[in-house]
Design an enzyme around this catalytic site. Structure first.
Site, short mmCIF file in Angstrom:
data_model
loop_
_atom_site.label_atom_id
_atom_site.label_comp_id
_atom_site.label_asym_id
_atom_site.label_seq_id
_atom_site.Cartn_x
_atom_site.Cartn_y
_atom_site.Cartn_z
N ASP A 99 0.84 -1.13 -0.10
CA ASP A 99 0.04 -0.03 -0.25
C ASP A 99 0.76 1.24 0.07
O ASP A 99 2.07 1.28 0.53
CB ASP A 99 -1.10 -0.04 1.05
CG ASP A 99 -2.17 0.61 1.15
OD1 ASP A 99 -2.37 1.44 0.10
OD2 ASP A 99 -3.06 1.03 2.07
N ASN A 130 1.51 3.47 -2.71
CA ASN A 130 2.22 3.78 -3.96
C ASN A 130 1.68 5.57 -4.30
O ASN A 130 2.45 6.23 -4.52
CB ASN A 130 1.93 2.91 -5.22
CG ASN A 130 2.46 1.54 -4.91
OD1 ASN A 130 3.23 1.45 -3.92
ND2 ASN A 130 1.94 0.72 -5.75
N TRP A 149 3.21 7.93 -1.87
CA TRP A 149 4.70 7.96 -2.24
C TRP A 149 4.78 9.02 -3.36
O TRP A 149 5.78 10.14 -3.41
CB TRP A 149 5.42 6.71 -2.51
CG TRP A 149 6.58 6.49 -3.00
CD1 TRP A 149 7.75 6.54 -1.94
CD2 TRP A 149 7.21 7.08 -4.26
NE1 TRP A 149 8.91 6.66 -2.67
CE2 TRP A 149 8.69 6.72 -4.00
CE3 TRP A 149 6.96 7.33 -5.52
CZ2 TRP A 149 9.60 6.96 -5.14
CZ3 TRP A 149 7.85 7.46 -6.47
CH2 TRP A 149 8.92 7.31 -6.25
N ARG A 205 0.44 9.72 -9.72
CA ARG A 205 0.10 8.35 -9.16
C ARG A 205 0.76 7.15 -9.73
O ARG A 205 1.48 6.12 -9.30
CB ARG A 205 -1.54 7.86 -8.96
CG ARG A 205 -2.09 8.84 -7.96
CD ARG A 205 -3.55 8.37 -7.77
NE ARG A 205 -3.87 7.30 -7.37
CZ ARG A 205 -3.90 6.49 -6.19
NH1 ARG A 205 -3.45 7.69 -5.31
NH2 ARG A 205 -3.99 5.38 -6.04
N HIS A 215 3.32 3.82 -8.80
CA HIS A 215 3.09 2.20 -8.94
C HIS A 215 4.31 1.71 -9.68
O HIS A 215 4.78 0.52 -9.46
CB HIS A 215 1.83 2.07 -9.92
CG HIS A 215 0.58 2.62 -9.44
ND1 HIS A 215 0.35 1.86 -8.06
CD2 HIS A 215 -0.40 3.13 -9.60
CE1 HIS A 215 -1.01 2.63 -7.63
NE2 HIS A 215 -1.50 3.27 -8.52
N GLU A 218 -11.70 -5.31 -6.14
CA GLU A 218 -12.32 -4.13 -5.98
C GLU A 218 -11.45 -2.85 -6.74
O GLU A 218 -12.01 -1.61 -7.20
CB GLU A 218 -12.15 -3.61 -4.53
CG GLU A 218 -13.28 -4.37 -3.68
CD GLU A 218 -12.72 -5.60 -3.16
OE1 GLU A 218 -11.30 -5.90 -3.20
OE2 GLU A 218 -13.57 -6.77 -2.74
N ASN A 219 -10.11 -3.39 -7.09
CA ASN A 219 -9.35 -2.24 -7.89
C ASN A 219 -9.92 -1.72 -9.46
O ASN A 219 -9.62 -0.88 -9.80
CB ASN A 219 -7.96 -2.50 -7.89
CG ASN A 219 -7.23 -2.55 -6.65
OD1 ASN A 219 -6.12 -3.18 -6.28
ND2 ASN A 219 -7.53 -1.66 -5.71
N ARG A 243 1.76 -4.95 5.92
CA ARG A 243 1.26 -3.98 5.28
C ARG A 243 1.83 -2.46 5.58
O ARG A 243 2.02 -2.26 6.57
CB ARG A 243 -0.37 -3.99 5.78
CG ARG A 243 -1.16 -2.85 5.02
CD ARG A 243 -2.63 -2.76 5.03
NE ARG A 243 -3.20 -2.02 4.13
CZ ARG A 243 -4.44 -2.02 3.41
NH1 ARG A 243 -5.08 -2.96 3.91
NH2 ARG A 243 -4.88 -0.92 2.55
N SER A 279 -8.17 -5.91 4.24
CA SER A 279 -8.58 -5.68 3.04
C SER A 279 -8.76 -6.86 1.89
O SER A 279 -8.18 -6.90 1.15
CB SER A 279 -7.48 -4.53 2.39
OG SER A 279 -7.57 -3.49 2.88
C1 FPP Z 1 -1.44 0.39 -3.55
O1 FPP Z 1 -1.02 1.63 -3.98
C2 FPP Z 1 -1.00 -0.52 -4.33
C3 FPP Z 1 -1.87 -1.37 -5.53
C4 FPP Z 1 -3.11 -0.73 -5.94
C5 FPP Z 1 -1.48 -2.33 -5.94
C6 FPP Z 1 -0.50 -2.38 -7.24
C7 FPP Z 1 0.87 -2.47 -6.72
C8 FPP Z 1 1.91 -2.07 -7.51
C9 FPP Z 1 1.71 -1.52 -8.87
C10 FPP Z 1 3.10 -2.63 -7.30
C11 FPP Z 1 3.79 -3.37 -8.00
C12 FPP Z 1 3.09 -4.86 -7.98
C13 FPP Z 1 2.79 -5.48 -9.27
C14 FPP Z 1 2.34 -6.86 -8.81
C15 FPP Z 1 3.27 -5.21 -10.37
P1 FPP Z 1 -2.36 2.80 -3.52
O2 FPP Z 1 -2.69 3.39 -4.96
O3 FPP Z 1 -3.59 2.08 -3.07
O4 FPP Z 1 -1.73 3.84 -2.69
P2 FPP Z 1 -2.45 4.98 -1.89
O5 FPP Z 1 -3.28 4.29 -0.82
O6 FPP Z 1 -1.21 5.70 -1.24
O7 FPP Z 1 -3.18 5.74 -2.96
#
Ligand code: FPP
Length: 234
Positions: free
Chosen positions: A17, A19, A22, A30, A34, A64-65, A186, A194
């Site tokens: 979590d 990204n 950051w 954003r 990632h 959910e993403n 986490r 989650s």
């Molecule tokens: C959370 O960051 C992360 C994700 C939604 C998952 C995706 C993960 C990556 C792209 C890392 C690399 C992994 C792979 C398997 C390619 P967020 O967007 O929820 O961060 P925030 O809560 O700070 O907005």
């Protein structure tokens, strides 16, 4: 390495979590967060292999993403293809690629065909490696996994309730060979689970860190692993 409850190597699971945060702190889009997150994962794979961790399971993309903005989803999907194409690195670490998530041919499954192909190729290309198993949860949700496992178990039982139990449900999870999680991590200060591996984390120790995922590194992995030195999981 010690800490696993049985005579096996350790299973570490990560909810990656932060990204977006950051990136925001650096005034970046954003998507850059990632991208940095995918690079951090490559670092953690190397570190986990060097520490003789047996399994590393990460939450790459949840059921959910899909509601995120289309451009962000597209970017995350491209990063999965990039990750699954890191065959030379996986070979160098004697690591094997694996995947859990909604089976591609089942109703509701949404994994695009290019990602399906990348997953299949990565799994085939690294099948001969017998060290660390790196499992990416993609189009994954734990409740969906458990509902499916329970339905399949009930259907196979033919109405005999004695055949429905932890062993038979466990055998119907997406990957029945995935051992229990010993350590769940986490990042980014969130202290929620989650919908990730709810069955498999039964006795896991949990390491929450304020660090965002792109800043997660070998030293932070060591801090998390130190939790296991303080006694076995229940
Ligand atoms: C959370 O960051 C992360 C994700 C939604 C998952 C995706 C993960 C990556 C792209 C890392 C690399 C992994 C792979 C398997 C390619 P967020 O967007 O929820 O961060 P925030 O809560 O700070 O907005």
């Amino acid at each position: 390495m010690t800490g696993a409850p049985e005579d096996r190597k350790i299973h570490v699971a990560c909810i990656m979590d932060g990204n977006g945060r950051w990136a925001r702190r650096r005034g970046l889009p954003r998507t850059e967060g990632h991208t940095a997150g995918e690079e951090a994962l490559a670092t953690v794979v190397r570190a986990a292999a060097a520490r003789d961790v047996g399994w590393l399971t990460v939450f790459g993309f949840s059921t959910e993403n899909w509601v995120r903005p289309r451009s962000e989803v597209r970017h995350i999907l491209s990063l999965h293809r990039k990750l699954f194409a890191r065959t030379a690195e996986m070979d160098a670490n004697n690591a094997r690629s694996s995947w859990i998530g909604r089976p591609f041919d089942e109703p509701g499954a949404r994994t695009p065909v290019e990602v399906q192909r990348a997953i299949g190729k990565a799994m085939a290309d690294t099948a001969g490696n017998d060290g660390l198993v790196v499992t990416v949860a993609f189009d994954y949700g734990s409740r969906a996994e458990l509902v499916r496992a329970a339905s399949r178990t009930i259907a196979a039982s033919g109405g005999d309730c004695a055949l429905i139990g932890a062993a038979s449900i466990g055998a119907n999870l997406y990957d029945p060979d995935l051992p229990p999680v010993d350590l769940l991590v986490r990042t980014s200060g969130e202290t929620r689970i989650s919908n990730f591996l709810l069955w498999q984390i039964k006795g896991a120790k949990v390491h929450f860190t304020e660090r965002t995922w792109p800043d997660f590194d070998a030293a932070e992995l060591d801090r998390a692993l130190a939790l296991l030195a303080r006694g076995p999981s229940a």
